[in-house]
Design an enzyme around this catalytic site. Structure first.
Site, PDB file in Angstrom:
ATOM      1  N   ASP A 121       0.827  -1.217   0.000  1.00 19.64           N
ATOM      2  CA  ASP A 121       0.000   0.000   0.000  1.00 19.64           C
ATOM      3  C   ASP A 121       0.859   1.264   0.000  1.00 19.64           C
ATOM      4  O   ASP A 121       0.460   2.300  -0.532  1.00 19.64           O
ATOM      5  CB  ASP A 121      -0.906   0.051   1.243  1.00 19.64           C
ATOM      6  CG  ASP A 121      -2.004  -0.995   1.237  1.00 19.64           C
ATOM      7  OD1 ASP A 121      -2.285  -1.578   0.165  1.00 19.64           O
ATOM      8  OD2 ASP A 121      -2.604  -1.233   2.303  1.00 19.64           O
ATOM      9  N   TYR A 169       1.000 -10.648   5.659  1.00 26.43           N
ATOM     10  CA  TYR A 169       0.064 -11.503   4.917  1.00 26.43           C
ATOM     11  C   TYR A 169       0.846 -12.402   3.962  1.00 26.43           C
ATOM     12  O   TYR A 169       0.829 -12.220   2.748  1.00 26.43           O
ATOM     13  CB  TYR A 169      -0.950 -10.656   4.127  1.00 26.43           C
ATOM     14  CG  TYR A 169      -1.847  -9.786   4.988  1.00 26.43           C
ATOM     15  CD1 TYR A 169      -2.425 -10.281   6.153  1.00 26.43           C
ATOM     16  CD2 TYR A 169      -2.111  -8.463   4.637  1.00 26.43           C
ATOM     17  CE1 TYR A 169      -3.248  -9.496   6.951  1.00 26.43           C
ATOM     18  CE2 TYR A 169      -2.938  -7.665   5.423  1.00 26.43           C
ATOM     19  CZ  TYR A 169      -3.497  -8.190   6.577  1.00 26.43           C
ATOM     20  OH  TYR A 169      -4.303  -7.391   7.366  1.00 26.43           O
ATOM     21  N   ASP A 176      -6.185  -5.489  -4.683  1.00 28.96           N
ATOM     22  CA  ASP A 176      -5.770  -4.143  -4.279  1.00 28.96           C
ATOM     23  C   ASP A 176      -4.291  -3.889  -4.588  1.00 28.96           C
ATOM     24  O   ASP A 176      -3.895  -2.802  -5.005  1.00 28.96           O
ATOM     25  CB  ASP A 176      -5.939  -3.923  -2.762  1.00 28.96           C
ATOM     26  CG  ASP A 176      -7.194  -4.519  -2.152  1.00 28.96           C
ATOM     27  OD1 ASP A 176      -7.716  -5.506  -2.711  1.00 28.96           O
ATOM     28  OD2 ASP A 176      -7.639  -4.018  -1.122  1.00 28.96           O
ATOM     29  N   GLY A 249     -12.304  -2.866  -8.701  1.00 27.31           N
ATOM     30  CA  GLY A 249     -11.997  -1.502  -9.157  1.00 27.31           C
ATOM     31  C   GLY A 249     -10.507  -1.220  -9.125  1.00 27.31           C
ATOM     32  O   GLY A 249      -9.948  -0.631 -10.065  1.00 27.31           O
ATOM     33  N   TRP A 250      -9.854  -1.646  -8.045  1.00 37.48           N
ATOM     34  CA  TRP A 250      -8.388  -1.477  -7.977  1.00 37.48           C
ATOM     35  C   TRP A 250      -7.726  -2.176  -9.165  1.00 37.48           C
ATOM     36  O   TRP A 250      -6.800  -1.648  -9.801  1.00 37.48           O
ATOM     37  CB  TRP A 250      -7.833  -2.074  -6.689  1.00 37.48           C
ATOM     38  CG  TRP A 250      -8.126  -1.402  -5.388  1.00 37.48           C
ATOM     39  CD1 TRP A 250      -8.665  -1.986  -4.268  1.00 37.48           C
ATOM     40  CD2 TRP A 250      -7.837  -0.037  -5.000  1.00 37.48           C
ATOM     41  NE1 TRP A 250      -8.738  -1.083  -3.242  1.00 37.48           N
ATOM     42  CE2 TRP A 250      -8.246   0.117  -3.658  1.00 37.48           C
ATOM     43  CE3 TRP A 250      -7.296   1.065  -5.672  1.00 37.48           C
ATOM     44  CZ2 TRP A 250      -8.113   1.323  -2.976  1.00 37.48           C
ATOM     45  CZ3 TRP A 250      -7.177   2.266  -4.989  1.00 37.48           C
ATOM     46  CH2 TRP A 250      -7.585   2.384  -3.648  1.00 37.48           C
TER      47      TRP A 250
END
Length: 406
Positions: A121, A169, A176, A249-250
């Site tokens: 991210d 993770y 994403d 969408g990502w």
């Protein structure tokens, strides 16, 4: 005595510079509070100015109290950066630069950024550095860019070569993550490395397409665990159990943005265009008559499901840009306009006295695993909190408005 005078002089200069900087920030904040939002403005300007008025300094986006290097701020600021290209209002440039300069230090270090967490991210804000470095040529911005690139060089990967979503993770790729990592990676490798990593970027999409696509609907699942050990993972496929519109969408936005950096004659370019066409065709089947999409993409008006702003804005942007660039057939521009009509008539319910607009029905956050545990169930997605003008909706809303010239 001379040394004391010198020290005194230096102290006065430093103090003066601090006062000047403080005055500049204060006046900028006041200027943003005094913004006038005319009803005649385009939707992109209306939303950008609304956010700047509500959050006078960009680090305040998402109601943050302190400055942090974060993907939600970067998403909105990237959209304002694109807006600035169409409408070079100096307030937009200043707003973006203010965020970057609050966090990028003189030595190129980035406040609050922790490379060793390998959180994909945190690659997204790096996109804001390219234009600033290109125009300023200041070393600190290049050093910061190189730090983000270093993260990608060291990012843990699945055995098949896909970036883990985060260090915490393991073995997991989320849709994403393709938006979080690949547009920066593509821009960096084309800008500084003669495009040497474009094959690696294409591979990230190949892995997700191969493993996370549902053969029945053509939609892609939110997450894929290569180890199949996560409680949310299907024991045969490793996929999470549902389709979440924002995750899709990502993925769609990642494709249209990454394609900006793939030359037409690159062997993988046509493959990526095909992925975009495949997911767009599947998504079009689930577009509601309102023009919007539901939070859980394929479940329609099932109890608890709702028409959701961020996924709908992301699809509107990806469809419009895809059509504008010639990757998608022209009919997708019509579908994007239909989606945008839905956003502006169904989800922008009121205009404030100062002209500010509010986009409603945006899911605030959703993920998989973690603590408290997120199981990826239908009930989980439809019960996550909603937030008005959530940045994951407002950023793509601005981008969609720009592509549609609305």
């Amino acid at each position: 005595m001379k040394n004391n005078r010198k020290k005194g002089f230096v102290s006065v200069v430093i103090l003066g510079l601090m006062v000047l900087t403080s005055c500049k920030v204060t006046s900028q904040v006041q200027a943003n509070k005094d913004i006038v939002i005319s009803k005649d403005l385009k939707w992109s300007d209306k939303m950008a100015l609304t956010l700047m008025k509500r959050h006078p300094q960009a680090y305040m986006i998402d109601d943050s109290k302190t400055a942090k290097w974060d993907y939600v701020h970067a998403l909105v600021l990237h959209s304002i950066e694109e807006l600035y290209k169409k409408n070079p209002d100096p307030r937009y440039k200043s707003y973006i630069r203010g965020y970057v300069d609050t966090l990028v230090q003189n030595d190129g270090g980035i406040k609050t950024y922790e490379l060793d967490k390998y959180n994909i991210d945190l690659v997204v804000p790096g996109r804001l550095l390219f234009d600033i470095y290109a125009t300023s040529k200041e070393q600190k911005y290049l050093t910061a860019l190189q730090s983000i690139r270093k993260q990608l060089a060291e990012q843990p990967r699945t055995k098949s070569g896909g970036f883990w979503h985060k260090q915490i993770y393991p073995n997991q790729m989320w849709l994403d993550g393709l938006y979080m990592g690949e547009p920066f990676y593509a821009q960096y490798t084309v800008t500084f490395e003669n495009g040497k990593s474009l094959d690696d970027i294409a591979k990230q999409f190949e892995l997700i397409k191969l493993h996370a696509t549902d053969p029945k609907t053509g939609l892609l699942y939110h997450g894929w665990d290569e180890s199949k050990e996560m409680p949310w993972a299907n024991k045969e496929t490793g996929n999470s159990p549902n389709f979440w519109s924002r995750a899709l969408g990502w993925y769609a936005m990642a494709l249209v943005d990454v394609l900006d950096y793939f030359p037409k004659d690159h062997p993988k370019q046509k493959e990526l265009v095909k992925y975009l066409n495949n997911v767009s065709a599947s998504l079009a089947k689930y577009q509601d008559k309102s023009g919007l999409w539901y939070q859980v993409t394929d479940q329609g008006a099932r109890e608890g499901n709702y028409l959701e702003a961020s996924g709908s804005s992301m699809f509107a942007y990806a469809f419009a840009k895809g059509a504008n660039k010639g990757y998608l057939p022209a009919k997708y521009k019509k579908l994007a306009n239909k989606a945008f009509d839905g956003l502006t008539t169904q989800l922008i319910k009121k205009v404030d006295e100062d002209g500010g607009i509010t986009l409603t029905q945006a899911c605030q956050v959703a993920g998989l695993g973690g603590n408290p545990y997120r199981d990826g169930s239908y009930e989980y997605y439809v019960n996550e909190r909603k937030k008005d003008n959530d940045p994951k909706a407002t950023g793509p809303f601005i981008l969609a408005a720009l592509e549609l010239n609305r």
